[in-house]
Enzyme design. Structure first.
Site, PDB file in Angstrom:
ATOM      1  N   CYS A   2       3.804   5.403  -7.968  1.00 48.94           N
ATOM      2  CA  CYS A   2       5.154   5.823  -8.292  1.00 48.94           C
ATOM      3  C   CYS A   2       5.403   7.255  -7.825  1.00 48.94           C
ATOM      4  CB  CYS A   2       5.482   5.738  -9.782  1.00 48.94           C
ATOM      5  SG  CYS A   2       5.367   4.101 -10.460  1.00 48.94           S
ATOM      6  N   ARG A  27       3.243   6.047  -2.329  1.00 50.15           N
ATOM      7  CA  ARG A  27       2.810   6.021  -3.728  1.00 50.15           C
ATOM      8  C   ARG A  27       3.190   4.718  -4.429  1.00 50.15           C
ATOM      9  NH1 ARG A  27       1.757  11.464  -5.548  1.00 50.15           N
ATOM     10  NH2 ARG A  27       1.792  10.680  -7.666  1.00 50.15           N
ATOM     11  N   TRP A  74       5.527   1.498  -8.229  1.00 53.90           N
ATOM     12  CA  TRP A  74       4.408   0.556  -8.116  1.00 53.90           C
ATOM     13  C   TRP A  74       4.287  -0.080  -9.494  1.00 53.90           C
ATOM     14  CZ3 TRP A  74      -0.630   0.179 -10.311  1.00 53.90           C
ATOM     15  CH2 TRP A  74      -1.467  -0.746  -9.680  1.00 53.90           C
ATOM     16  N   ASN A  98       6.332   8.073 -14.003  1.00 54.08           N
ATOM     17  CA  ASN A  98       5.109   7.643 -13.319  1.00 54.08           C
ATOM     18  C   ASN A  98       3.995   7.653 -14.361  1.00 54.08           C
ATOM     19  OD1 ASN A  98       2.907   7.245 -11.632  1.00 54.08           O
ATOM     20  ND2 ASN A  98       2.847   9.378 -10.949  1.00 54.08           N
ATOM     21  N   GLY A  99       3.276   6.541 -14.478  1.00 55.23           N
ATOM     22  CA  GLY A  99       2.185   6.483 -15.456  1.00 55.23           C
ATOM     23  C   GLY A  99       2.317   5.246 -16.315  1.00 55.23           C
ATOM     24  N   GLU A 479     -17.326  -1.543   2.872  1.00 54.56           N
ATOM     25  CA  GLU A 479     -16.124  -0.807   3.265  1.00 54.56           C
ATOM     26  C   GLU A 479     -15.342  -1.597   4.330  1.00 54.56           C
ATOM     27  OE1 GLU A 479     -14.182   1.307   2.449  1.00 54.56           O
ATOM     28  OE2 GLU A 479     -13.268   2.261   4.186  1.00 54.56           O
ATOM     29  N   LYS A 483     -11.525  -2.905   3.896  1.00 58.66           N
ATOM     30  CA  LYS A 483     -10.443  -2.582   4.848  1.00 58.66           C
ATOM     31  C   LYS A 483      -9.745  -3.868   5.301  1.00 58.66           C
ATOM     32  CE  LYS A 483      -9.934   0.862   4.378  1.00 58.66           C
ATOM     33  NZ  LYS A 483     -10.708   1.800   3.646  1.00 58.66           N
ATOM     34  N   GLU A 486      -7.697  -5.651   2.392  1.00 61.77           N
ATOM     35  CA  GLU A 486      -6.504  -5.000   1.847  1.00 61.77           C
ATOM     36  C   GLU A 486      -5.341  -4.972   2.824  1.00 61.77           C
ATOM     37  OE1 GLU A 486      -6.899  -0.862   0.693  1.00 61.77           O
ATOM     38  OE2 GLU A 486      -8.326  -0.509   2.290  1.00 61.77           O
ATOM     39  N   HIS A 502     -30.005 -15.354  -0.391  1.00 61.45           N
ATOM     40  CA  HIS A 502     -30.095 -15.597  -1.837  1.00 61.45           C
ATOM     41  C   HIS A 502     -28.798 -16.199  -2.383  1.00 61.45           C
ATOM     42  CE1 HIS A 502     -33.984 -13.713  -1.956  1.00 61.45           C
ATOM     43  NE2 HIS A 502     -33.495 -12.712  -1.246  1.00 61.45           N
ATOM     44  N   LYS A 602      -1.010   4.030  -2.960  1.00 67.11           N
ATOM     45  CA  LYS A 602      -1.996   4.978  -2.454  1.00 67.11           C
ATOM     46  C   LYS A 602      -2.799   5.633  -3.569  1.00 67.11           C
ATOM     47  CE  LYS A 602      -3.976   7.373   0.740  1.00 67.11           C
ATOM     48  NZ  LYS A 602      -5.026   6.624   1.437  1.00 67.11           N
TER      49      LYS A 602
HETATM   50  C1  F6R Z   1      -9.051   1.574   0.143  1.00 64.55           C
HETATM   51  C2  F6R Z   1      -8.499   2.643  -0.672  1.00 64.55           C
HETATM   52  C3  F6R Z   1      -8.790   2.637  -2.119  1.00 64.55           C
HETATM   53  C4  F6R Z   1      -9.092   4.065  -2.610  1.00 64.55           C
HETATM   54  C5  F6R Z   1      -9.254   4.069  -4.143  1.00 64.55           C
HETATM   55  C6  F6R Z   1      -9.637   5.440  -4.657  1.00 64.55           C
HETATM   56  O1  F6R Z   1      -8.723   1.739   1.490  1.00 64.55           O
HETATM   57  O2  F6R Z   1      -7.820   3.509  -0.186  1.00 64.55           O
HETATM   58  O3  F6R Z   1      -9.826   1.771  -2.428  1.00 64.55           O
HETATM   59  O4  F6R Z   1     -10.255   4.513  -1.978  1.00 64.55           O
HETATM   60  O5  F6R Z   1      -8.050   3.679  -4.726  1.00 64.55           O
HETATM   61  O6  F6R Z   1      -8.664   6.390  -4.380  1.00 64.55           O
HETATM   62  P1  F6R Z   1      -9.019   7.926  -4.429  1.00 64.55           P
HETATM   63  O7  F6R Z   1      -9.994   8.177  -3.338  1.00 64.55           O
HETATM   64  O8  F6R Z   1      -7.710   8.624  -4.207  1.00 64.55           O
HETATM   65  O9  F6R Z   1      -9.598   8.213  -5.778  1.00 64.55           O
END
Ligand code: F6R
Length: 607
Positions: A2, A27, A74, A98-99, A479, A483, A486, A502, A602
């Protein structure tokens, strides 16, 4: 999650509010809204979906006025509909939030028992009704806010306007960031300095519990006890240009290609070139006395922590625990004296990580943070701040921040090893040499962008994809899978190569591409054996390795991606590039929304 913006202006605010939302769309982007004050009325416009829908709504149905608030959402409580979009309003008050208001259920019952009708399913709407009820009973805006804030449990940043007080804008923060911006005869509120970048560079970061009353030329700040307080005004340095894509098609693509530069930038502040040593910021505690490291983070930052565990244990010989932040507190971790708790976060605001940080602080741990936003809550609450210098990361999928986190963590591990007498000067110089090779190696990895784009069509039709790696390439496999899932919505999992047999090997058939991360080196043969087990069952392999590795094991693969041959220390940084690019090009091939994938935001500031 948000984004909030508010303007007490001298010129019409609606366009500037919407423009501010554009810079905060990362956001949250499932609905948006704006509310201005005009001729004694609250003028509210809201739209479901992307911000473009609000822009259309406001252009067809303008929101005039010199003071207003706006929000990009969001969703937490209630579906992403126009009715649940902010601002929420009564006849007297409108606000954006926001929250999460954790006690919204009893508050909602109290309000409905009192005969009030709430229109949305959100937690936020209770706040506007609580404040409005006070105002309707004769309280001033300040009194109303002062009465209501202590009743709220949870996290919030709020911006509030009052129909009967067209010159006042009130903001409040607890748990979610909020900044005040100072203009020429105008004042601003924003979730971050970036939102206000074209409006002003003069910023005050509100502290936890603060609330603020803005007029066009004054800002009165109060702390959580309602005592007037002074907070410093700083120059933000946030640049609106940082939130532009330049010649790139997507922010994610731009950020992937920025990695050589930002990693070099980050390393520059952790390496002293003159004597080839690792140089950390001033540390007020004895790093050599650290007897255990507890790393806590979420998502991609968690995977950076998993990679760092190898380095801390290998270099400094310190035992390391790594936890996802949302689980950490609930396992009642044993936190012994002499422990260092290390939190990794791009935003520095992720609610689970922040809560874990506070838990460790209360338990007497020394707190270190690796964050990309040096003004964030985590940065401010740490004993040791280790900033990454990635610049604003806008694409929801983290890329360049991750690379910079790895660079900082490698430097910290080496520094700790030196302090503990586990690493000689010559070994330290060796580490420094290898780290300094990273930017060029990243460039060499990026040179394979076209090859990777050319093979995206092989992965795009898949329903499931597996990623395999061993040692530090195991977290890199996870990772890679994160990627891909998502941004392309393809189900993907990362496994330790040796774990395949396993259980997960049962998933293998010719429709499940298996992406193997295997730089040549001591672990290569073993990973290749695991790869052969997959191939024997009809699995289609994409092998990511260097020339030597591909020569040895590349034959018969569905595709191969050639990486430069690098020292194992920087291999995780370099191998991040092909998995990022692969996810990116697969998403582009599938036509998904790369920078704003569905359901995500984000910065996740709720637990
Ligand atoms: C994946 C991604 C998320 C963030 C996670 C933590 O591409 O961006 O998994 O890594 O939400 O966010 P931060 O690093 O801001 O604590």
């Amino acid at each position: 999650m948000c984004g909030i913006i508010g303007i007490a202006g001298t010129a019409p605010v609606a366009d500037r509010l919407v423009d501010g939302l554009k810079r905060m769309e990362y956001r949250g982007y499932d609905s948006a809204g704006v509310c201005t004050l005009h001729e004694g009325a609250l003028v509210r416009r809201r739209a479901e979906g992307k911000l473009a829908n609000l822009v259309e709504e406001v252009s067809g149905n303008p929101a005039p006025g010199l003071l207003g608030i706006a929000h990009t959402r969001w969703a937490t409580h209630g579906a992403p509909t126009a009715a649940n979009a902010h601002p929420h309003a009564t006849d007297h008050v409108a606000l954006v939030h926001n929250g999460i208001i954790e006690n919204f259920r009893p508050l909602r019952t109290e309000l409905t028992d009192d005969g009030r009708t709430l229109e949305s399913e959100t937690d936020s709407e209770v706040v506007v009704h609580l404040i409005s009820r006070e105002v309707e009973n004769g309280a001033s805006p300040q009194e109303a806010v002062q009465t209501v804030l202590p009743r709220l449990r949870g996290a919030f940043a709020l911006a509030i306007v009052f129909r009967e007080h067209p010159d006042i804008l009130i903001g409040a923060r607890r748990g979610s960031p909020l900044v005040v911006g100072y203009g020429e005869g105008e004042m601003f509120l924003g979730s971050d300095a970036l939102a206000l970048a074209p409006l002003t560079q003069k910023i005050t970061y509100l502290e936890e519990g603060d609330w603020v009353v803005l007029t066009r030329d004054t800002a009165e700040i109060f702390d959580g006890e309602n005592a007037p307080v002074e907070r410093p005004i700083v120059t933000s340095g946030a640049s609106a240009a940082a939130v532009e894509k330049g010649n790139y098609r997507h922010f994610m693509q731009k950020e992937i290609f920025e990695q050589p530069t930002v990693v070099a930038q980050t390393l520059a502040s952790y390496i002293r070139q003159s004597d080839e040593s690792v140089a950390l910021p001033q540390i007020d505690f004895d790093l050599s006395a650290v007897n255990r490291i507890t790393i806590v983070a979420c998502g991609t930052s968690f995977y950076a922590g998993m990679v760092a565990k190898y380095w801390f244990e290998q270099f400094a010989r310190v035992p390391v625990d790594v936890d996802v932040a949302s689980e950490f507190r609930y396992r009642e971790p044993v936190l012994e004296e002499g422990g260092l708790s290390l939190f990794i976060s791009q935003s520095g605001e992720t609610a689970d990580t922040l809560a874990a940080l506070r838990h460790c602080k209360e338990a007497g741990q020394t707190i270190a943070v690796v964050v990309n936003v040096p003004t964030s809550s985590m940065a401010r609450e740490a004993d040791l701040l280790l900033p990454t210098h990635a610049g604003p990361e806008i694409g929801v999928a983290s890329t360049k921040a991750f690379a910079c986190q790895l660079a900082v963590l490698a430097a910290l591990a080496a520094h700790m090893a030196v302090k503990k007498g586990q690493m000689s000067r010559a070994e330290e110089q060796d580490v420094v040499h290898h780290l300094l090779e990273a930017p060029a190696a990243l460039n060499a990895a990026l040179d394979h962008d076209d090859d990777i784009a050319g093979m995206a069509h092989l992965i795009a039709p898949a329903r499931d994809v597996l990623y395999l790696g061993r040692g530090p390439d195991y977290p890199m496999a996870m990772e890679g899978a994160l990627k891909l899932k998502e941004i392309s919505y393809i189900h993907a999992e990362g496994y330790a190569s040796g774990e395949m047999k396993h259980g997960p090997i049962a998933l293998i058939d010719e429709h499940v591409p298996v992406i193997v991360l295997a730089p040549s080196g001591p672990l290569f043969e073993k990973t290749v054996s695991n790869m052969q087990e997959v191939r024997a069952r009809g699995g289609q392999i994409v092998l990511i390795s260097d020339e030597e590795g591909l020569e040895e094991a590349g034959e018969g693969c569905l595709a191969t991606i050639c990486m430069p041959k690098v020292h194992p220390l920087i291999a995780p940084l370099v191998y991040a590039v092909p998995v990022q690019l692969l996810a990116y090009h697969v998403a582009v091939a599938k036509g998904t929304d790369v920078d704003q994938p569905r359901n995500l935001a984000k910065s996740v500031t709720v637990e």
